[in-house]
Design a protein around this motif. Sequence first.
Motif, PDB file in Angstrom:
ATOM      1  N   LYS A  33     -16.772  -3.062  23.135  1.00 20.94           N
ATOM      2  CA  LYS A  33     -16.664  -3.338  24.454  1.00 20.94           C
ATOM      3  C   LYS A  33     -15.643  -4.605  24.431  1.00 20.94           C
ATOM      4  CE  LYS A  33     -19.400  -0.254  25.673  1.00 20.94           C
ATOM      5  NZ  LYS A  33     -19.065   1.282  26.186  1.00 20.94           N
ATOM      6  N   THR A  34     -15.341  -5.145  23.575  1.00 19.99           N
ATOM      7  CA  THR A  34     -14.471  -6.234  23.774  1.00 19.99           C
ATOM      8  C   THR A  34     -13.671  -6.689  22.518  1.00 19.99           C
ATOM      9  OG1 THR A  34     -14.514  -8.868  24.107  1.00 19.99           O
ATOM     10  CG2 THR A  34     -16.534  -7.864  23.114  1.00 19.99           C
ATOM     11  N   LEU A  35     -12.414  -7.014  22.336  1.00 21.00           N
ATOM     12  CA  LEU A  35     -12.011  -7.596  21.207  1.00 21.00           C
ATOM     13  C   LEU A  35     -12.419  -8.745  20.532  1.00 21.00           C
ATOM     14  CD1 LEU A  35      -8.141  -7.419  22.767  1.00 21.00           C
ATOM     15  CD2 LEU A  35      -9.116  -5.764  20.887  1.00 21.00           C
ATOM     16  N   ASP A  36     -13.279  -9.483  20.981  1.00 22.27           N
ATOM     17  CA  ASP A  36     -13.886 -10.572  20.386  1.00 22.27           C
ATOM     18  C   ASP A  36     -14.865 -10.010  19.348  1.00 22.27           C
ATOM     19  OD1 ASP A  36     -12.915 -13.199  21.126  1.00 22.27           O
ATOM     20  OD2 ASP A  36     -14.108 -13.068  23.000  1.00 22.27           O
ATOM     21  N   ALA A  37     -15.300  -8.979  19.583  1.00 23.69           N
ATOM     22  CA  ALA A  37     -16.154  -8.183  18.662  1.00 23.69           C
ATOM     23  C   ALA A  37     -15.643  -7.431  17.371  1.00 23.69           C
ATOM     24  CB  ALA A  37     -17.331  -7.209  19.449  1.00 23.69           C
ATOM     25  N   SER A  38     -14.367  -7.560  17.451  1.00 21.71           N
ATOM     26  CA  SER A  38     -13.615  -7.022  16.183  1.00 21.71           C
ATOM     27  C   SER A  38     -13.953  -7.451  14.988  1.00 21.71           C
ATOM     28  CB  SER A  38     -12.038  -7.098  16.383  1.00 21.71           C
ATOM     29  OG  SER A  38     -11.680  -6.550  17.782  1.00 21.71           O
ATOM     30  N   TRP A  39     -13.874  -6.662  13.821  1.00 25.28           N
ATOM     31  CA  TRP A  39     -13.950  -7.199  12.483  1.00 25.28           C
ATOM     32  C   TRP A  39     -12.960  -6.466  11.716  1.00 25.28           C
ATOM     33  CZ3 TRP A  39     -14.946  -3.310   9.154  1.00 25.28           C
ATOM     34  CH2 TRP A  39     -15.814  -2.327   9.701  1.00 25.28           C
ATOM     35  N   GLY A  40     -12.480  -6.835  10.450  1.00 20.61           N
ATOM     36  CA  GLY A  40     -11.584  -6.208   9.446  1.00 20.61           C
ATOM     37  C   GLY A  40     -11.790  -6.685   8.239  1.00 20.61           C
ATOM     38  N   LYS A  41     -11.429  -5.793   7.172  1.00 18.71           N
ATOM     39  CA  LYS A  41     -11.321  -5.912   5.880  1.00 18.71           C
ATOM     40  C   LYS A  41     -10.323  -5.250   5.476  1.00 18.71           C
ATOM     41  CE  LYS A  41     -16.481  -5.776   5.520  1.00 18.71           C
ATOM     42  NZ  LYS A  41     -17.671  -5.057   4.819  1.00 18.71           N
ATOM     43  N   TYR A  42      -9.728  -5.539   4.223  1.00 21.94           N
ATOM     44  CA  TYR A  42      -8.420  -5.202   3.683  1.00 21.94           C
ATOM     45  C   TYR A  42      -8.341  -5.122   2.120  1.00 21.94           C
ATOM     46  CZ  TYR A  42      -6.624  -9.755   3.411  1.00 21.94           C
ATOM     47  OH  TYR A  42      -6.644 -11.249   3.119  1.00 21.94           O
ATOM     48  N   ILE A  43      -7.563  -4.543   1.476  1.00 22.47           N
ATOM     49  CA  ILE A  43      -7.460  -4.571  -0.060  1.00 22.47           C
ATOM     50  C   ILE A  43      -5.819  -4.982  -0.251  1.00 22.47           C
ATOM     51  CG2 ILE A  43      -9.539  -3.366  -0.416  1.00 22.47           C
ATOM     52  CD1 ILE A  43      -7.576  -1.305  -1.536  1.00 22.47           C
ATOM     53  N   LEU A  44      -5.579  -5.732  -1.575  1.00 13.04           N
ATOM     54  CA  LEU A  44      -4.187  -5.452  -1.845  1.00 13.04           C
ATOM     55  C   LEU A  44      -4.121  -4.385  -2.824  1.00 13.04           C
ATOM     56  CD1 LEU A  44      -3.723  -9.357  -2.699  1.00 13.04           C
ATOM     57  CD2 LEU A  44      -3.042  -8.109  -0.474  1.00 13.04           C
ATOM     58  N   ALA A  45      -3.099  -3.506  -2.804  1.00 10.94           N
ATOM     59  CA  ALA A  45      -2.873  -2.302  -3.344  1.00 10.94           C
ATOM     60  C   ALA A  45      -1.610  -1.738  -3.132  1.00 10.94           C
ATOM     61  CB  ALA A  45      -3.910  -1.398  -3.341  1.00 10.94           C
ATOM     62  N   THR A  46      -0.877  -1.133  -4.292  1.00 12.09           N
ATOM     63  CA  THR A  46       0.310  -0.283  -3.813  1.00 12.09           C
ATOM     64  C   THR A  46      -0.001   1.268  -4.211  1.00 12.09           C
ATOM     65  OG1 THR A  46       0.987  -0.936  -6.107  1.00 12.09           O
ATOM     66  CG2 THR A  46       1.851  -2.451  -4.087  1.00 12.09           C
ATOM     67  N   PRO A  47      -0.587   1.937  -3.449  1.00  6.52           N
ATOM     68  CA  PRO A  47      -1.033   3.338  -3.817  1.00  6.52           C
ATOM     69  C   PRO A  47       0.411   4.134  -3.933  1.00  6.52           C
ATOM     70  CG  PRO A  47      -1.568   2.956  -1.838  1.00  6.52           C
ATOM     71  CD  PRO A  47      -1.245   1.666  -2.087  1.00  6.52           C
ATOM     72  N   THR A  48       1.444   3.646  -3.311  1.00  3.90           N
ATOM     73  CA  THR A  48       2.590   4.791  -2.876  1.00  3.90           C
ATOM     74  C   THR A  48       3.669   4.713  -4.286  1.00  3.90           C
ATOM     75  OG1 THR A  48       3.962   3.180  -2.046  1.00  3.90           O
ATOM     76  CG2 THR A  48       2.422   4.289  -0.604  1.00  3.90           C
ATOM     77  N   ASP A  49       3.115   3.997  -5.257  1.00  6.11           N
ATOM     78  CA  ASP A  49       4.038   4.213  -6.593  1.00  6.11           C
ATOM     79  C   ASP A  49       2.841   4.245  -7.701  1.00  6.11           C
ATOM     80  OD1 ASP A  49       3.095   1.562  -7.326  1.00  6.11           O
ATOM     81  OD2 ASP A  49       5.185   0.951  -7.475  1.00  6.11           O
ATOM     82  N   THR A  50       3.552   4.567  -8.937  1.00  9.27           N
ATOM     83  CA  THR A  50       2.673   4.702 -10.051  1.00  9.27           C
ATOM     84  C   THR A  50       2.655   3.488 -10.863  1.00  9.27           C
ATOM     85  OG1 THR A  50       4.625   5.661 -11.230  1.00  9.27           O
ATOM     86  CG2 THR A  50       2.867   7.097 -10.122  1.00  9.27           C
ATOM     87  N   ASP A  51       3.423   2.297 -10.331  1.00 10.62           N
ATOM     88  CA  ASP A  51       3.243   1.143 -11.443  1.00 10.62           C
ATOM     89  C   ASP A  51       2.125   0.386 -11.096  1.00 10.62           C
ATOM     90  OD1 ASP A  51       4.029  -1.346 -12.515  1.00 10.62           O
ATOM     91  OD2 ASP A  51       6.114  -1.720 -11.790  1.00 10.62           O
ATOM     92  N   ASP A  52       1.344  -0.147 -12.183  1.00 14.77           N
ATOM     93  CA  ASP A  52       0.209  -0.995 -11.813  1.00 14.77           C
ATOM     94  C   ASP A  52       0.489  -2.544 -11.808  1.00 14.77           C
ATOM     95  OD1 ASP A  52       0.376  -1.147 -14.401  1.00 14.77           O
ATOM     96  OD2 ASP A  52      -1.687  -0.265 -14.769  1.00 14.77           O
ATOM     97  N   THR A  53       1.637  -2.812 -11.961  1.00 13.08           N
ATOM     98  CA  THR A  53       2.010  -4.414 -12.305  1.00 13.08           C
ATOM     99  C   THR A  53       2.516  -4.901 -10.639  1.00 13.08           C
ATOM    100  OG1 THR A  53       4.491  -3.964 -12.472  1.00 13.08           O
ATOM    101  CG2 THR A  53       2.970  -3.728 -14.303  1.00 13.08           C
ATOM    102  N   ASN A  54       2.599  -4.219  -9.620  1.00 12.29           N
ATOM    103  CA  ASN A  54       2.984  -4.873  -8.468  1.00 12.29           C
ATOM    104  C   ASN A  54       1.708  -4.667  -7.487  1.00 12.29           C
ATOM    105  OD1 ASN A  54       3.120  -2.132  -7.768  1.00 12.29           O
ATOM    106  ND2 ASN A  54       5.466  -1.986  -8.111  1.00 12.29           N
ATOM    107  N   GLU A  55       0.554  -4.516  -7.759  1.00  7.11           N
ATOM    108  CA  GLU A  55      -0.679  -4.438  -7.019  1.00  7.11           C
ATOM    109  C   GLU A  55      -0.623  -5.274  -5.639  1.00  7.11           C
ATOM    110  OE1 GLU A  55      -2.371  -1.174  -7.088  1.00  7.11           O
ATOM    111  OE2 GLU A  55      -0.706  -1.122  -7.879  1.00  7.11           O
ATOM    112  N   ALA A  56      -0.171  -6.442  -5.774  1.00  4.19           N
ATOM    113  CA  ALA A  56      -0.115  -7.648  -4.909  1.00  4.19           C
ATOM    114  C   ALA A  56       0.613  -7.462  -3.795  1.00  4.19           C
ATOM    115  CB  ALA A  56      -0.280  -8.887  -5.229  1.00  4.19           C
ATOM    116  N   SER A  57       1.721  -6.295  -3.722  1.00  2.07           N
ATOM    117  CA  SER A  57       2.759  -6.128  -2.863  1.00  2.07           C
ATOM    118  C   SER A  57       2.447  -5.064  -1.787  1.00  2.07           C
ATOM    119  CB  SER A  57       4.140  -5.737  -3.658  1.00  2.07           C
ATOM    120  OG  SER A  57       5.285  -5.811  -2.728  1.00  2.07           O
ATOM    121  N   GLY A  58       1.142  -4.684  -1.612  1.00  2.12           N
ATOM    122  CA  GLY A  58       0.797  -3.786  -0.699  1.00  2.12           C
ATOM    123  C   GLY A  58      -0.592  -4.156  -0.072  1.00  2.12           C
ATOM    124  N   ILE A  59      -0.694  -3.860   1.378  1.00  2.00           N
ATOM    125  CA  ILE A  59      -1.968  -4.238   1.920  1.00  2.00           C
ATOM    126  C   ILE A  59      -2.369  -2.913   2.777  1.00  2.00           C
ATOM    127  CG2 ILE A  59      -0.532  -4.830   4.007  1.00  2.00           C
ATOM    128  CD1 ILE A  59      -2.959  -6.915   4.205  1.00  2.00           C
TER     129      ILE A  59
END
Length: 298
Positions: free
Chosen positions: A131-157
């Motif tokens: 009912k209120t924005l104050d009750a919002s919560w959030g989680k995320y990961i760093l990853a780059t699933p739109t390419d096949t290079d696994d050396t740049n995974e910290a460039s996506g959220i």
Amino acid sequence: MKKVLNLIMVFTVTIFFVSCNNNDDAPTMANLTVNLDGLEELGPDFVYEGWLIVNGNPVSTGTFTSVSFPQTYTVDINDLQNATKFVLSIEPAIDTDPAPAATKILAGDFSGNTATVNSDNIVVDANGTIKTLDASWGKYILATPTDTDDTNEASGIWFLDNSNAPPAVAGLGLPTLAAGWQYEGWVVLNGTPISTGTFTSTTEADSNAITSPFKGTAGNGPAFPGEDYLIGAAAGVNFPTDLKGATVVISVEPNPDNSTAPFTLKPLAHIVPSNANVHSVLNMEAGPKAILTGTVRR
């Protein structure tokens, strides 16, 4: 007898004119004082507009662009006395529609001569689970699933929770928004907010999943809000980059939007830790502004 009748006529005419003069002297306008906290200036194409709700109908109190308060407006005294509610909306600066836009940002009912207004009871859909924005919560990961290079995974959220994957689940707990509003994710690079895309559902891809100029060439990513910064540049940063140390923000935006910058309502934010592990869940914190408040007096 004739003299008595003449006196009666004079007395009657005098009362009539006194009555008319009294009605003419009655005030027809009165002041409405608005004192709001947390508003920011809009883009050049939009203005704020106040509304009194009188017998269920909106009556404009005027438009403004300054966010210095208090502000006083002169309105029809009958409308003011009969108003049951005050609403503030965001309107096009050139507006041919006399009705309020869907982007209503503050509202509150009058109790006596005062209405206490806030954004939760107008921006947030009252039928939603949260009912209120104050009750919002959030989680995320760093990853780059739109390419096949696994050396740049910290460039996506990506705003998802893969703790018990498969399957991944929504990483954001946000209220359902009323018509005229949407969420937008941001990453702040070199002091400049760069959008990750707008969305209204936390379990679907955001609006630019297909059209993003920054994503890789191996697909559009998972069915959650997020962005890969792999191609091109923004804010003087060439992609791919490392998002560690960047600030991540979730904002609430008018739709249509008034600016390319984040709007004043920001329920969630987080600085990506410098030692963050890619593909691992990170928890967001309360943002700088989750609710707008104010008072309106008549």
